[in-house]
Design a protein around this motif. Structure first.
Motif, PDB file in Angstrom:
ATOM      1  N   ASP A  66      -7.259   7.018  -0.974  1.00 32.68           N
ATOM      2  CA  ASP A  66      -6.457   5.876  -0.526  1.00 32.68           C
ATOM      3  C   ASP A  66      -7.418   4.813   0.004  1.00 32.68           C
ATOM      4  OD1 ASP A  66      -4.817   4.012   0.588  1.00 32.68           O
ATOM      5  OD2 ASP A  66      -3.660   5.401   1.827  1.00 32.68           O
ATOM      6  N   GLY A  73       0.821  -1.202   0.000  1.00 28.61           N
ATOM      7  CA  GLY A  73       0.000   0.000   0.000  1.00 28.61           C
ATOM      8  C   GLY A  73       0.858   1.257   0.000  1.00 28.61           C
ATOM      9  N   GLN A 128      -7.198   0.147   2.625  1.00 25.44           N
ATOM     10  CA  GLN A 128      -7.886  -0.642   3.658  1.00 25.44           C
ATOM     11  C   GLN A 128      -9.382  -0.803   3.359  1.00 25.44           C
ATOM     12  OE1 GLN A 128      -7.959  -1.068   8.534  1.00 25.44           O
ATOM     13  NE2 GLN A 128      -6.340   0.004   7.543  1.00 25.44           N
TER      14      GLN A 128
HETATM   15  C1  PLP Z   1      -5.200   3.428   4.097  1.00 23.44           C
HETATM   16  C2  PLP Z   1      -3.861   2.773   4.059  1.00 23.44           C
HETATM   17  N1  PLP Z   1      -2.947   3.224   3.195  1.00 23.44           N
HETATM   18  C3  PLP Z   1      -1.729   2.667   3.111  1.00 23.44           C
HETATM   19  C4  PLP Z   1      -1.380   1.605   3.908  1.00 23.44           C
HETATM   20  C5  PLP Z   1      -0.018   0.996   3.804  1.00 23.44           C
HETATM   21  O1  PLP Z   1      -0.118  -0.270   3.237  1.00 23.44           O
HETATM   22  P1  PLP Z   1       1.096  -1.329   3.387  1.00 23.44           P
HETATM   23  O2  PLP Z   1       1.133  -1.721   4.814  1.00 23.44           O
HETATM   24  O3  PLP Z   1       0.709  -2.440   2.469  1.00 23.44           O
HETATM   25  O4  PLP Z   1       2.314  -0.607   2.938  1.00 23.44           O
HETATM   26  C6  PLP Z   1      -2.308   1.089   4.815  1.00 23.44           C
HETATM   27  C7  PLP Z   1      -1.965  -0.037   5.706  1.00 23.44           C
HETATM   28  O5  PLP Z   1      -2.570  -0.292   6.710  1.00 23.44           O
HETATM   29  C8  PLP Z   1      -3.587   1.693   4.896  1.00 23.44           C
HETATM   30  O6  PLP Z   1      -4.515   1.253   5.757  1.00 23.44           O
END
Ligand code: PLP
Length: 457
Positions: free
Chosen positions: A271, A142, A274
């Motif tokens: 984003d 993410g 989640q």
């Molecule tokens: C909304 C959001 N964006 C980005 C991320 C980051 O994802 P990753 O842990 O796969 O890098 C998360 C992880 O919990 C998230 O909830």
């Protein structure tokens, strides 16, 4: 081709995936002796910075349960942080991943391409909000998707500033730490952080009481006074904040921000790492208010546990980046793409959007009943199977992280895996696999209720 794999647990053989007995079963204390042994090895070999919510070591998972190496079967109310929405070892995913692994495991899409990557991008174009021309690029996590979304917005606008929100969580890489709001444990001592990130207030109905239009106006005023629209490449927001505590903004907040971005040429990035892929009862949380982001970032639920992330955006934005400007060795790995296609197939076949709404209809009334019986539940909120309760000190809105920790510890001892969240560490968040059967969901709620009674007695 088999859907499931035989696994030896506590002297008996079982299969992972949905055929795993859908029951809560405690054979030992939590963690059990075998987990305790592994924990010792873990502590001698694994860095302290990588922590565990519950140190039971997992042997098998499927449907709504995780089975540990001592034979305990836990009700999973976390889905590995919103990842295994289709359940662990979902048959469609297993089948496609096994076939892909046997065919080839990696070429690097930037070196020699393969069809699975394209199929995933085609699905993203179909499923994400808006019927405009779209392009996607695939990544591993993410955070990597968020970083790349910002890169795209900067190239496309020729501007540098980025607007992020209070309570935001966007990852742990350098730029995404700058975008993330909470210091401990995500940012503490890890600076200096990337520059040109400006934080503005979120709509947080329980705590600010504002309607969506007022909350948006407050954020926009701050943006205008402190940054200036003409300097801003992107505004990034979680339509429902994840780590921040499942804060659902007041109605109208997100549409007003989208309108403002459209008027001022700011790239609006949702984003949905989640909240995406059926978690909230729609393919994407943006769909609840019909907003269409310029760019959307996805990961987690997209591939049922295989590491995959995506940036999907308007073709003219995505294609503004020069040839070779986006990529990475593993981004869109063929096995992960196969996992995504299997997970999406499961979501369609089992109509998991509908199932997420059913989960909401079971959970919210039960949690509201609990709230009516105690003065420590300040708020019950969420959409679909992304549900939270915010715990406070009686008669106030003062956050109660100590009680939150107690309730979670009780649930864990009783074999219900629950996670916390929130800027103040006072939110219980529930993210069950969407395939969890009703009887397990109700049993988990019974245990949660008992946890409240035990912790407030
Ligand atoms: C909304 C959001 N964006 C980005 C991320 C980051 O994802 P990753 O842990 O796969 O890098 C998360 C992880 O919990 C998230 O909830």
């Amino acid at each position: 081709m088999t859907d499931t794999v035989d696994i030896e647990v506590a002297g008996s053989t079982m299969q992972g995936g949905p055929s795993l007995p859908q029951e809560r079963r405690l054979l030992t204390a939590i963690p059990g002796p075998k987990s305790q042994d592994l924990l010792k090895r873990r502590n001698a070999a694994v860095a302290v910075g990588v922590s565990n919510v519950l140190p039971v070591f997992i042997a098998a998972g499927g449907g709504g349960v995780l089975v540990d190496i001592d034979g305990n079967s836990l009700i999973d109310m976390g889905s590995g942080i919103a990842v295994t929405s289709v359940g662990n070892a979902a048959p469609e995913l297993v089948e496609r991943v096994q076939a892909q692994v046997a065919a080839f495991t990696h070429t690097c899409f930037m070196v020699t391409p393969y069809e699975g990557y394209i199929e995933v991008c085609e699905e993203l174009a179909r499923l994400t909000p808006g019927d405009h021309d779209k392009r996607s690029a695939l990544f591993n996590s993410g955070a990597e998707a968020v970083e790349n979304a910002i890169k795209v917005a900067r190239v496309a606008t020729g501007r540098t500033a980025v607007i992020a929100f209070e309570h935001a969580y966007h990852g742990r890489t350098n730029l995404t730490m700058a975008l993330t709001a909470k210091n401990m444990p995500y940012k503490h001592n890890f600076g200096p952080f990337a520059s040109e990130v400006y934080r503005v207030p979120l709509s947080y109905p329980y705590r600010d009481g504002r309607d969506g239009a007022t909350a948006a106006r407050d954020a926009i005023t701050k943006i205008e006074k402190e940054v200036g629209a003409e300097n801003i490449a992107a505004m990034i927001i979680e339509p429902i904040s994840g780590e921040g505590g499942f804060i659902v903004p007041a109605q109208g907040f997100l549409p007003a921000l989208v309108d403002y971005c459209k008027e001022t040429g700011i790239v609006f990035i949702a984003d949905e790492v989640q909240s995406g892929f059926c978690r909230t009862g729609e393919w994407f949380a943006c769909d609840h208010e019909g907003i269409v982001p310029d760019i959307i970032t996805t990961a987690k639920g997209i591939a049922g546990g295989m590491p995959l992330a995506a940036v999907t955006g308007r073709a003219e934005l995505m294609d503004a980046v020069h040839k070779g400007g986006l990529g990475g060795t593993y981004g869109g790995n063929p096995v992960s793409c196969a996992g995504a296609l299997g997970a999406i197939e499961t979501m369609r076949k089992q109509n998991l959007n509908e199932r997420a709404v059913e989960i909401q209809e079971i959970m919210i009334p039960r949690l509201r009943e609990m709230a009516a019986k105690t003065d420590v539940i300040g708020d019950v909120r969420g959409l679909g199977a992304m549900i939270a309760v915010e715990l406070v000190h009686p008669g106030t809105k003062d956050p109660n992280p100590e009680l939150t920790a107690q309730v979670i510890a009780y649930c864990h001892q009783q074999g219900v895996l629950v996670l916390s969240a929130g800027t103040y560490g006072n939110v219980l968040r529930f993210l069950p696999p969407l395939v969890i059967p009703d009887h397990l969901l109700n049993e988990a709620l019974d245990i949660i209720e008992q946890a409240f009674l035990a912790s407030t007695a």
